[in-house]
Design a protein around this motif. Structure first.
Motif, PDB file in Angstrom:
ATOM      1  N   THR A   1      10.219   8.609   5.934  1.00 59.20           N
ATOM      2  CA  THR A   1       9.555   7.641   6.794  1.00 59.20           C
ATOM      3  C   THR A   1      10.420   7.452   8.024  1.00 59.20           C
ATOM      4  O   THR A   1      11.530   7.995   8.103  1.00 59.20           O
ATOM      5  CB  THR A   1       9.329   6.299   6.073  1.00 59.20           C
ATOM      6  OG1 THR A   1       8.591   5.416   6.938  1.00 59.20           O
ATOM      7  CG2 THR A   1      10.641   5.636   5.675  1.00 59.20           C
TER       8      THR A   1
ATOM      9  N   VAL B   1       6.473  -1.626   1.935  1.00 57.17           N
ATOM     10  CA  VAL B   1       5.715  -0.417   1.613  1.00 57.17           C
ATOM     11  C   VAL B   1       6.113   0.036   0.209  1.00 57.17           C
ATOM     12  O   VAL B   1       7.300   0.188  -0.089  1.00 57.17           O
ATOM     13  CB  VAL B   1       5.996   0.708   2.625  1.00 57.17           C
ATOM     14  CG1 VAL B   1       5.085   1.906   2.355  1.00 57.17           C
ATOM     15  CG2 VAL B   1       5.824   0.209   4.049  1.00 57.17           C
TER      16      VAL B   1
ATOM     17  N   VAL C   1       5.336   3.171  -2.398  1.00 54.83           N
ATOM     18  CA  VAL C   1       4.792   4.530  -2.372  1.00 54.83           C
ATOM     19  C   VAL C   1       4.879   5.148  -3.762  1.00 54.83           C
ATOM     20  O   VAL C   1       5.945   5.150  -4.380  1.00 54.83           O
ATOM     21  CB  VAL C   1       5.568   5.424  -1.374  1.00 54.83           C
ATOM     22  CG1 VAL C   1       4.899   6.794  -1.273  1.00 54.83           C
ATOM     23  CG2 VAL C   1       5.650   4.762  -0.004  1.00 54.83           C
TER      24      VAL C   1
ATOM     25  N   THR D   1      -0.159   4.430  -1.186  1.00 56.43           N
ATOM     26  CA  THR D   1       0.768   3.657  -0.361  1.00 56.43           C
ATOM     27  C   THR D   1       0.196   2.263  -0.133  1.00 56.43           C
ATOM     28  O   THR D   1      -0.936   2.121   0.329  1.00 56.43           O
ATOM     29  CB  THR D   1       1.000   4.324   0.993  1.00 56.43           C
ATOM     30  OG1 THR D   1       1.324   5.709   0.797  1.00 56.43           O
ATOM     31  CG2 THR D   1       2.126   3.651   1.742  1.00 56.43           C
ATOM     32  N   ARG D   2       0.980   1.261  -0.484  1.00 55.58           N
ATOM     33  CA  ARG D   2       0.563  -0.133  -0.290  1.00 55.58           C
ATOM     34  C   ARG D   2       1.393  -0.754   0.820  1.00 55.58           C
ATOM     35  O   ARG D   2       2.626  -0.684   0.797  1.00 55.58           O
ATOM     36  CB  ARG D   2       0.745  -0.938  -1.576  1.00 55.58           C
ATOM     37  CG  ARG D   2       0.352  -2.414  -1.467  1.00 55.58           C
ATOM     38  CD  ARG D   2       0.624  -3.113  -2.786  1.00 55.58           C
ATOM     39  NE  ARG D   2       0.178  -4.498  -2.790  1.00 55.58           N
ATOM     40  CZ  ARG D   2       0.971  -5.540  -3.050  1.00 55.58           C
ATOM     41  NH1 ARG D   2       2.258  -5.349  -3.334  1.00 55.58           N
ATOM     42  NH2 ARG D   2       0.489  -6.775  -3.061  1.00 55.58           N
ATOM     43  N   TYR D   3       0.701  -1.360   1.803  1.00 56.81           N
ATOM     44  CA  TYR D   3       1.347  -2.069   2.898  1.00 56.81           C
ATOM     45  C   TYR D   3       1.085  -3.561   2.709  1.00 56.81           C
ATOM     46  O   TYR D   3      -0.067  -3.990   2.644  1.00 56.81           O
ATOM     47  CB  TYR D   3       0.784  -1.604   4.241  1.00 56.81           C
ATOM     48  CG  TYR D   3       1.007  -0.133   4.516  1.00 56.81           C
ATOM     49  CD1 TYR D   3       2.192   0.320   5.094  1.00 56.81           C
ATOM     50  CD2 TYR D   3       0.038   0.817   4.190  1.00 56.81           C
ATOM     51  CE1 TYR D   3       2.411   1.659   5.356  1.00 56.81           C
ATOM     52  CE2 TYR D   3       0.246   2.168   4.439  1.00 56.81           C
ATOM     53  CZ  TYR D   3       1.436   2.582   5.016  1.00 56.81           C
ATOM     54  OH  TYR D   3       1.637   3.920   5.257  1.00 56.81           O
TER      55      TYR D   3
ATOM     56  N   TYR E   1      -3.313   0.840  10.661  1.00 50.25           N
ATOM     57  CA  TYR E   1      -3.163   2.193  10.135  1.00 50.25           C
ATOM     58  C   TYR E   1      -4.365   3.001  10.582  1.00 50.25           C
ATOM     59  O   TYR E   1      -5.518   2.585  10.386  1.00 50.25           O
ATOM     60  CB  TYR E   1      -3.097   2.159   8.607  1.00 50.25           C
ATOM     61  CG  TYR E   1      -2.826   3.501   7.955  1.00 50.25           C
ATOM     62  CD1 TYR E   1      -1.538   3.873   7.601  1.00 50.25           C
ATOM     63  CD2 TYR E   1      -3.860   4.401   7.684  1.00 50.25           C
ATOM     64  CE1 TYR E   1      -1.280   5.095   6.986  1.00 50.25           C
ATOM     65  CE2 TYR E   1      -3.614   5.620   7.084  1.00 50.25           C
ATOM     66  CZ  TYR E   1      -2.323   5.961   6.730  1.00 50.25           C
ATOM     67  OH  TYR E   1      -2.083   7.170   6.132  1.00 50.25           O
TER      68      TYR E   1
ATOM     69  N   THR F   1       6.805  -5.600   6.933  1.00 44.07           N
ATOM     70  CA  THR F   1       5.833  -5.039   6.005  1.00 44.07           C
ATOM     71  C   THR F   1       6.599  -4.352   4.878  1.00 44.07           C
ATOM     72  O   THR F   1       7.493  -3.544   5.145  1.00 44.07           O
ATOM     73  CB  THR F   1       4.915  -4.022   6.700  1.00 44.07           C
ATOM     74  OG1 THR F   1       4.014  -4.711   7.556  1.00 44.07           O
ATOM     75  CG2 THR F   1       4.107  -3.217   5.682  1.00 44.07           C
TER      76      THR F   1
ATOM     77  N   SER G   1      -2.581  -7.487   2.077  1.00 43.70           N
ATOM     78  CA  SER G   1      -2.134  -6.104   1.896  1.00 43.70           C
ATOM     79  C   SER G   1      -3.296  -5.141   2.037  1.00 43.70           C
ATOM     80  O   SER G   1      -4.468  -5.515   1.964  1.00 43.70           O
ATOM     81  CB  SER G   1      -1.476  -5.929   0.521  1.00 43.70           C
ATOM     82  OG  SER G   1      -2.416  -6.147  -0.519  1.00 43.70           O
TER      83      SER G   1
ATOM     84  N   THR H   1      -4.054  -1.018   0.589  1.00 44.89           N
ATOM     85  CA  THR H   1      -3.575   0.094  -0.226  1.00 44.89           C
ATOM     86  C   THR H   1      -4.421   1.317   0.068  1.00 44.89           C
ATOM     87  O   THR H   1      -5.636   1.300  -0.131  1.00 44.89           O
ATOM     88  CB  THR H   1      -3.649  -0.236  -1.722  1.00 44.89           C
ATOM     89  OG1 THR H   1      -2.865  -1.412  -1.981  1.00 44.89           O
ATOM     90  CG2 THR H   1      -3.108   0.914  -2.561  1.00 44.89           C
TER      91      THR H   1
ATOM     92  N   HIS I   1      10.144   2.007  -2.564  1.00 42.54           N
ATOM     93  CA  HIS I   1       9.731   0.908  -1.703  1.00 42.54           C
ATOM     94  C   HIS I   1      10.729   0.750  -0.566  1.00 42.54           C
ATOM     95  O   HIS I   1      11.913   1.085  -0.687  1.00 42.54           O
ATOM     96  CB  HIS I   1       9.593  -0.406  -2.480  1.00 42.54           C
ATOM     97  CG  HIS I   1      10.900  -0.991  -2.935  1.00 42.54           C
ATOM     98  ND1 HIS I   1      11.586  -0.523  -4.026  1.00 42.54           N
ATOM     99  CD2 HIS I   1      11.640  -2.020  -2.432  1.00 42.54           C
ATOM    100  CE1 HIS I   1      12.691  -1.223  -4.191  1.00 42.54           C
ATOM    101  NE2 HIS I   1      12.753  -2.131  -3.231  1.00 42.54           N
TER     102      HIS I   1
END
Length: 401
Positions: free
Chosen positions: A291, A279, A281, A266-268, A166, A277, A247, A249, A359
């Motif tokens: 997205t 996600v 949100v 946002t957590r990946y 990212y 992955t 992860s 975030t 998600h």
């Protein structure tokens, strides 16, 4: 691998038990039956919800043998392999007066590596020193794109099959590191003197992102247009590196959008053995999110079944930086689906915001990987398989010993 070694209390309890006296229990044991409802074998990480955060790790056995696991604050993760339409019994052991020491080969990794001890020139570019992983970071106001403060311009996460990064700046996009063999590679990627845009023994950066979301990053959908999270008052990221799950975030605080100011979190998350992955949100003030996938003029595939739980938007064709085939997909729950859209840079899916957060999943499948798709038909088959697994996860049922 370190094993589950009984404490002196456990040894004492065994001696007392051998003389038929009452003795204090040394562990709590929970039993479950796990099932694979699909007509195909599968390897997957199962998540068992925890009612409260455990004091230390939990150990898991199947048929009396220890199997890899990872304990988080809210879940127990277990790596399982099940044949088609098969079940297995597992036991979860919690030591009451002690903590087991668990060590398994890492199958996932996440990092944000920051330069420490270097120099900065009059243009704000860093050199020297060393990169060190950090667990949390707020983006410095003085940060500029390409200044070499961070390895590969941001934070990354990976399984042994694929890696993602990212851009930790206003671009708000996700890039792909494709792999030519299974293994973890991020720790050695982006170091001074290296070039991840050229093919190496592990793989390379395979995606031209430009002004797009890349793959799977998120923005707002307002007045039929995508709005990235910029400008913001600050950005922070927290990293959780683990054996079976890792992860990152990222939080955009004070996002100014018209007459609104909001926060976006946002957590990946990636798990062992997977290209996907997940996600999650959270942005309470938004009605809709968007997205998608960078637009490269290749084949676009969409699937939004009225009677299904999951749909997808995907692209496939010669769109990698290695001048070969790359497949990308975003998988979304039909309960949140609004529409497919497009703009100058992206193929998009619009999702309605949900009270419990939105998600979805995304995944990249490079043809140069040993199991990568070699044709559009192979990629479509792969997409069907991912949908089947999302629609039919492992079943988990409490059981008796």
């Amino acid at each position: 691998m370190k094993r589950f070694i009984p404490t002196s209390l456990a040894v004492l309890a065994a001696l007392i038990h051998s003389h038929s006296f009452a003795y204090p229990a040394t562990e709590n044991i929970s039993h479950y039956t796990v099932g694979n409802p699909l007509d195909q074998p599968r390897q997957q990480v199962l998540a068992i919800p925890l009612k409260s955060a455990p004091q230390g790790d939990l150990l898991v056995t199947a048929n009396g043998a220890e199997i890899p696991s990872q304990t988080t604050a809210t879940e127990l993760l277990v790596a399982l392999e099940l044949d088609a339409q098969k079940h297995t019994d597992i036991a979860v052991h919690q030591l009451i007066n002690g903590k087991p020491e668990l060590s398994y080969p890492k199958q996932t990794y996440a990092e944000l590596a920051v330069r420490v001890g270097g120099q900065v020139d009059d243009k704000g570019h860093y050199s020297g020193g060393q990169y060190h992983p950090v667990s949390q970071m707020q983006l410095p106001p003085s940060h500029s794109i390409g200044n070499k403060l961070f390895k590969y311009e941001g934070f990354g996460w990976e399984s042994e099959q694929v890696a993602y990064r990212y851009y930790f700046d206003h671009r708000g996009a996700v890039d792909i590191f494709g792999k030519v063999k299974d293994g973890l590679s991020l720790a050695d990627t982006g170091l001074d003197g290296g070039d991840y845009h050229s093919l190496s023994d592990w793989g390379m950066d395979v995606l031209k992102v430009g002004p797009s979301l890349g793959i799977g990053a998120v923005g707002a959908w307002v007045d039929n247009a995508l709005i990235k999270p910029d400008p913001v008052q600050n950005m922070t990221v927290s990293i959780a590196d683990g054996t079976l799950q890792s992860s990152a975030t990222v939080t955009h605080s004070g996002w100014s959008m018209g007459d609104k100011t909001l926060d976006l979190t946002t957590r990946y998350r990636i798990r062992a053995g997977s290209h996907l992955t997940r996600v999650d949100v959270t942005a309470d003030a938004l009605a809709q999110l968007a997205t998608g996938i960078v637009k490269h003029g290749v084949q676009v595939l969409t699937y939004a079944p009225d009677d299904g739980k999951w749909g997808y938007i995907a692209t496939f064709g010669n769109q990698s930086l290695n001048d070969d085939d790359l497949g990308m997909a975003v998988f979304f729950p039909m309960s949140a689906f609004d529409s497919f859209q497009t703009d100058a840079a992206n193929e998009l899916v619009v999702l309605n915001n949900q009270p419990q957060a939105v998600h979805y999943y995304f995944g990249a499948y490079w043809s140069a990987h040993p199991n990568g798709p070699q044709s559009a038909d192979e990629f479509k088959s792969l997409l069907r398989n991912e949908i089947e697994q999302l629609n039919h996860p492992f079943t988990l049922t409490p059981s008796k010993p």
